[in-house]
Design a protein around this motif. Structure first.
Motif, mmCIF file in Angstrom:
data_model
loop_
_atom_site.group_PDB
_atom_site.id
_atom_site.type_symbol
_atom_site.label_atom_id
_atom_site.label_comp_id
_atom_site.label_asym_id
_atom_site.label_seq_id
_atom_site.Cartn_x
_atom_site.Cartn_y
_atom_site.Cartn_z
ATOM 1 N N LEU A 276 0.849 -1.211 -0.026
ATOM 2 C CA LEU A 276 0.112 -0.091 0.121
ATOM 3 C C LEU A 276 0.856 1.294 0.105
ATOM 4 N N GLU A 277 2.013 1.337 0.761
ATOM 5 C CA GLU A 277 2.848 2.314 0.663
ATOM 6 C C GLU A 277 3.678 2.574 -0.450
ATOM 7 N N GLN A 278 3.774 1.220 -1.090
ATOM 8 C CA GLN A 278 4.759 1.589 -2.383
ATOM 9 C C GLN A 278 3.642 2.039 -3.353
ATOM 10 N N ALA A 279 2.463 1.691 -3.460
ATOM 11 C CA ALA A 279 1.201 2.174 -4.362
ATOM 12 C C ALA A 279 1.176 3.583 -4.206
ATOM 13 N N ALA A 280 1.042 4.269 -3.034
ATOM 14 C CA ALA A 280 0.789 5.383 -2.661
ATOM 15 C C ALA A 280 2.155 6.271 -3.092
ATOM 16 N N ALA A 281 3.485 5.811 -3.115
ATOM 17 C CA ALA A 281 4.524 6.368 -3.528
ATOM 18 C C ALA A 281 4.574 6.486 -5.115
ATOM 19 N N ALA A 282 4.162 5.404 -5.664
ATOM 20 C CA ALA A 282 3.921 5.253 -7.055
ATOM 21 C C ALA A 282 3.022 6.361 -7.749
ATOM 22 N N VAL A 430 7.093 -4.134 -12.721
ATOM 23 C CA VAL A 430 6.023 -3.203 -12.864
ATOM 24 C C VAL A 430 5.231 -3.399 -11.562
ATOM 25 N N VAL A 431 5.051 -2.217 -11.074
ATOM 26 C CA VAL A 431 4.132 -2.047 -9.833
ATOM 27 C C VAL A 431 2.775 -2.004 -10.124
ATOM 28 N N GLU A 432 1.887 -3.093 -9.646
ATOM 29 C CA GLU A 432 0.391 -2.886 -10.055
ATOM 30 C C GLU A 432 -0.183 -2.028 -9.121
ATOM 31 N N LEU A 433 -1.249 -1.180 -9.775
ATOM 32 C CA LEU A 433 -1.801 -0.299 -8.782
ATOM 33 C C LEU A 433 -3.205 -0.846 -8.557
ATOM 34 N N LYS A 434 -3.417 -1.799 -8.111
ATOM 35 C CA LYS A 434 -4.845 -2.331 -7.985
ATOM 36 C C LYS A 434 -5.479 -1.770 -7.035
ATOM 37 N N ASN A 435 -4.743 -1.154 -5.857
ATOM 38 C CA ASN A 435 -5.419 -0.515 -4.772
ATOM 39 C C ASN A 435 -5.621 0.753 -4.773
ATOM 40 N N LEU A 436 -5.663 1.434 -5.877
ATOM 41 C CA LEU A 436 -5.998 2.831 -6.344
ATOM 42 C C LEU A 436 -7.623 2.868 -6.581
ATOM 43 N N ARG A 437 -8.085 3.706 -5.599
ATOM 44 C CA ARG A 437 -9.617 3.989 -5.572
ATOM 45 C C ARG A 437 -10.042 4.823 -6.557
ATOM 46 N N PRO A 438 -11.276 4.972 -7.117
ATOM 47 C CA PRO A 438 -11.594 5.887 -8.090
ATOM 48 C C PRO A 438 -11.401 7.381 -7.807
ATOM 49 N N ASP A 439 -11.179 7.562 -6.693
ATOM 50 C CA ASP A 439 -10.965 8.973 -6.135
ATOM 51 C C ASP A 439 -9.494 9.424 -6.047
ATOM 52 N N GLY A 440 -8.624 8.398 -6.282
ATOM 53 C CA GLY A 440 -7.237 8.600 -6.389
ATOM 54 C C GLY A 440 -6.574 8.396 -5.181
ATOM 55 N N THR A 441 -7.246 7.936 -4.117
ATOM 56 C CA THR A 441 -6.654 7.514 -2.830
ATOM 57 C C THR A 441 -6.195 5.948 -3.022
ATOM 58 N N ILE A 442 -5.199 5.640 -2.070
ATOM 59 C CA ILE A 442 -4.882 4.364 -1.797
ATOM 60 C C ILE A 442 -5.314 3.511 -0.617
ATOM 61 N N GLY A 443 -5.889 2.258 -0.803
ATOM 62 C CA GLY A 443 -6.373 1.616 0.453
ATOM 63 C C GLY A 443 -7.049 0.442 -0.062
ATOM 64 N N ALA A 454 -1.249 -1.190 12.579
ATOM 65 C CA ALA A 454 -1.646 0.193 12.700
ATOM 66 C C ALA A 454 -0.617 1.376 12.262
ATOM 67 N N ALA A 455 0.474 1.087 12.653
ATOM 68 C CA ALA A 455 1.507 1.884 12.175
ATOM 69 C C ALA A 455 1.776 2.167 10.670
ATOM 70 N N ALA A 456 1.832 1.107 9.880
ATOM 71 C CA ALA A 456 1.761 0.888 8.425
ATOM 72 C C ALA A 456 0.388 1.496 7.911
ATOM 73 N N GLU A 457 -0.749 1.418 8.668
ATOM 74 C CA GLU A 457 -1.533 2.066 7.902
ATOM 75 C C GLU A 457 -1.547 3.578 8.073
ATOM 76 N N GLU A 458 -1.123 4.056 9.132
ATOM 77 C CA GLU A 458 -0.876 5.523 9.498
ATOM 78 C C GLU A 458 0.074 5.976 8.562
ATOM 79 N N THR A 459 1.215 5.383 8.106
ATOM 80 C CA THR A 459 2.150 5.911 7.428
ATOM 81 C C THR A 459 1.410 6.072 5.932
#
Length: 470
Positions: A276-282, A430-443, A454-459
């Motif tokens: 998830l962190e990698q997808a956000a960084a991507a 290649v990084v798969e961005l399957k966790n990208l929501r329609p509004d552009g957020t990651i999760g 929890a710490a990973a989620e906060e990050t």
């Protein structure tokens, strides 16, 4: 109405508007009707006073003023539309010419969205770090889980790092106890840090019944940063005993039968959080690659306001955490100048991102439906720790819905450019961005979130915050 526009800078325009007197007549009629309802004139019912009588009673000036106050905002909005300008703030309006039975002229200076050529956003390329999960990462999570099931046992010895102590604290300045500077019966883990400078050093070696005074600085309240004398008294020392990490513990702490299975699950959950962190960084790297392709002039007032807001937010969060700015900069290895430069760079990138995403959303003709708005409201409420219905009511009552709509549209624009991009990790995968929501957020869905990460989620949430605001 006639209007002309003068470009004062790439982000500021001056409108000059001329309104023929005959176009003021509807506003004049409305002004007479409004004033007629506000005055009492013998022989006339309230609201039925003729214009000629109003002119004799209070003069024509107040009527003209009322009409101008009504017509100027209308004509200003019409001029904006005529010249395809998008304002960023309230205008500075000045009536430059007006006489009774003559045309009205006024000027309006306002910050506007900059005009720039939208670069191609198809096939952008970016790179991110590899996902790495070390044995130390897994061990840290396992230790945190053991601590959750640990027990505290009183000990007859001096306190050491990792022990829990029950303490009383009193902060005094010039011999007087500081308001709000007294705490009684608080449990504290020695070595945890983040409360008040010097506390951990003072507690090391103290036994139950002992007290010690040390110099420190207040980290909150009206006297933040002021030097004080802190007296700490220890009333109990407890040692934390952790359960053995074995199959029995795995069955107690999880749905797994063996410690090996629990360890594998911890590693998998950590991997999920890291991805998830990698997808956000991507996503952020793709947006940065797009920003590098275009020069966007930024309104300095907007940049300054955002800079001040973010600086205040950082200071507020540090205050809540009981950390001084000096301590924060020391932990981050930054000077004040480096912190300010980094903050300004991030603010400028965020403001530029807003403009480019708005332009993409307009070009793509994105829209939103009620379900998307409701989902976004719920997510924003969860992020701020508020009840979704109360949050929604507040947004509607204070007319913040257009801002939320803009956030969703920007998210869709961001999702569009990210989905069309190629992002690789440092190893060339290649990084798969399957966790990208329609509004552009990651999760991921909430029920799949790792309970012990929890710490990973906060990050991850922190890493997406800037782009969600963008």
């Amino acid at each position: 109405m006639k209007s002309a526009v003068e470009t004062l800078s790439p982000t500021r325009a001056k409108l000059t508007v001329e309104v023929p007197f005959e176009e003021l007549k509807p506003s004049l009629d409305a002004a007479y009707q409004k004033i007629a309802k506000q005055i009492n004139v013998p022989g006339f019912r309230r609201g039925k006073v003729p214009p000629a009588v109003i002119d004799r009673q209070i003069g024509r000036g107040p009527v003209l003023d009322e009409a101008i106050n009504a017509v100027v905002p209308q004509q200003y909005m019409a001029a904006l539309q005529e010249h395809d300008l998008e304002p960023l703030a309230q205008p500075e309006i000045e009536v430059t010419k007006f006489e009774d039975n003559e045309s009205l002229e006024f000027t309006a200076e306002v910050d506007v969205k900059p005009d720039f050529e939208l670069p191609s956003y198809d096939g952008l390329e970016a790179s991110v770090d590899d996902v790495e999960i070390s044995d130390a990462d897994v061990e840290e999570q396992v230790e945190a889980l053991r601590e959750r099931f640990g027990t505290l046992v009183p000990v007859e010895r001096a306190a050491a790092d990792g022990d829990f102590v029950t303490i009383d604290l009193v902060a005094a300045k010039d011999g007087e106890t500081v308001e709000g500077g007294e705490v009684t019966g608080m449990s504290y883990k020695v070595g945890r840090g983040g409360m008040i400078d010097g506390l951990d050093e003072a507690l090391a070696g103290m036994s139950a019944g002992e007290e010690r005074t040390f110099d420190s600085e207040l980290v909150g309240g009206d006297l933040v940063g002021e030097p004080v004398q802190v007296t700490v008294k220890v009333s109990a020392v407890q040692e934390q005993q952790l359960p053995e990490y074995d199959d029995e513990f795995a069955q107690l702490a999880s749905e797994f039968d063996t410690a090996e299975e629990l360890t594998a699950d911890v590693r998998e959950r950590l991997g999920r959080g890291k991805r998830l962190e990698q997808a956000a960084a991507a996503r952020d790297a793709v947006l940065e690659a797009l920003l590098e392709k275009v020069e966007i002039p930024l309104p300095e007032v907007m940049v300054t306001d955002e800079l001040n807001a973010r600086r205040a937010n950082v200071e507020q969060q540090l205050g809540f955490a009981g950390i001084t700015m000096e301590k924060y900069l020391e932990d981050e290895g930054q000077t004040q100048e480096e912190f300010e430069a980094d903050l300004e760079r991030r603010v400028r990138d965020a403001v530029a991102a807003q403009f480019i995403l708005d332009k993409i959303a307009k070009k793509e003709e994105f829209g939103i439906d009620q379900a998307e708005l409701s989902e976004h409201l719920v997510r924003r409420a969860q992020q701020s720790g508020q009840d979704p219905q109360e949050f929604a009511n507040h947004m509607f009552e204070h007319n913040h819905i257009p801002e939320l709509v803009q956030e969703i549209l920007r998210g869709k624009a961001l999702a569009t450019i990210v989905e069309a991009a190629t992002v690789k990790d440092a190893s060339g995968n290649v990084v798969e961005l399957k966790n990208l929501r329609p509004d552009g957020t990651i999760g991921e869905p909430v029920d799949e979130a790792p309970a012990d990460a929890a710490a990973a989620e906060e990050t991850t949430e922190d890493s997406t915050e800037d782009s969600e605001k963008a």
